[in-house]
Design an enzyme around this catalytic site. Sequence first.
Site, PDB file in Angstrom:
ATOM      1  N   LEU A  18       0.876  -1.163   0.000  1.00  0.00           N
ATOM      2  CA  LEU A  18       0.000   0.000   0.000  1.00  0.00           C
ATOM      3  C   LEU A  18       0.918   1.219   0.000  1.00  0.00           C
ATOM      4  O   LEU A  18       1.984   1.203   0.616  1.00  0.00           O
ATOM      5  CB  LEU A  18      -0.886   0.028   1.251  1.00  0.00           C
ATOM      6  N   ASP A  19       0.507   2.282  -0.684  1.00  0.00           N
ATOM      7  CA  ASP A  19       1.285   3.511  -0.653  1.00  0.00           C
ATOM      8  C   ASP A  19       1.421   4.003   0.784  1.00  0.00           C
ATOM      9  O   ASP A  19       0.585   3.694   1.645  1.00  0.00           O
ATOM     10  CB  ASP A  19       0.602   4.604  -1.481  1.00  0.00           C
ATOM     11  N   LYS A  20       2.438   4.785   1.031  1.00  0.00           N
ATOM     12  CA  LYS A  20       2.675   5.334   2.368  1.00  0.00           C
ATOM     13  C   LYS A  20       1.408   5.950   2.955  1.00  0.00           C
ATOM     14  O   LYS A  20       1.060   5.711   4.123  1.00  0.00           O
ATOM     15  CB  LYS A  20       3.786   6.389   2.304  1.00  0.00           C
TER      16      LYS A  20
END
Length: 337
Positions: free
Chosen positions: A163-165
Amino acid sequence: MHPTEPVPSPLFTAEDQVIEELDTEIEERQLEIPTGLHRQRLDRALVQLMPEFSRNHLKHLIEDGFVRTEAQAQAIGKVAYLVKAAEIITVRLQPTEMSQAYVAQAMPLHVVYEDAYLRIIDKPAGLVVHPAPGNWSGTLLNGLLALDPGAAQVPRAGIVHRLDKDTSGLMVVARTRACMDALVAMIAAREVHREYLALSQRPWRGDLRREVEMPIGRDPRQRLRMAVVDLERQSGKHAHTSLRCLDSNDQGCLVHCTLHTGRTHQIRVHMAAIGLPLLADGLYGGAGYLPLDRQALHAFRLGFIHPFSQKELQFNSPLPPDILQALGSMGLHNPLG
């Protein structure tokens, strides 16, 4: 396919897995040797100056030619080299799948489920998943190493998708190499179902369901971005997202997103491409919305057949407070209650 033995194919090569390839970004770090480390061995000095990396990893960087002095055009190559006070040492860094390269760091992780083979983590926004330039420590991988000593023996500490930051929500993490191989194969076969809730500041138009199939590749004008590309002119890969509008008004819309492929920033790119950039996603044209300081995207549902027990697993994560607040302010309803 739900194998009970490790899949023989190489790890991280399946076409549609979420981690499509090892990061290729490289960082060069320049270090000035302090007086207190004068005439210390190079490997011991680097451990003091770069505590986010294991000594063994730093030793390999030296031996593989990624460490040099400002005064030398060639790599040092020897761990026993004695450094000098005020000497400038340059270290060439890049991410690696070897978990032993990074140090364990205890952190609060919300474990939704665990057994001998895997864990389900509910990741908060702001937590980077894997070390990379600019974020070599304090990542989910560092936390997994502290949570489970056995994670050091599994590539990427068992991380099989990202997942993106600034995206929150559910992730599956393998605890063994056999489980990691099995999950990678399942993701490639689209047998791991990932559903998201996305909030846009623009109203939905047209049919309530939409299939978006647009190839995604690196944006040639800005390396940090991805973009919809013309495969006849640029490199990229097929990407498919199913979208369903759950609620909409003049303030914006709430959209249910189902991934069929796992390209970097896929939902963010596809939503922007159809004129619905995510709220607070400045990278892809979304407008800011205080107090929301990250893109309004949450991985709320994760489901698959356990690769060893064959038990059907499904997990749900409630919307986090920041997205809930934005949803209420926009007059949209919460589909999760």
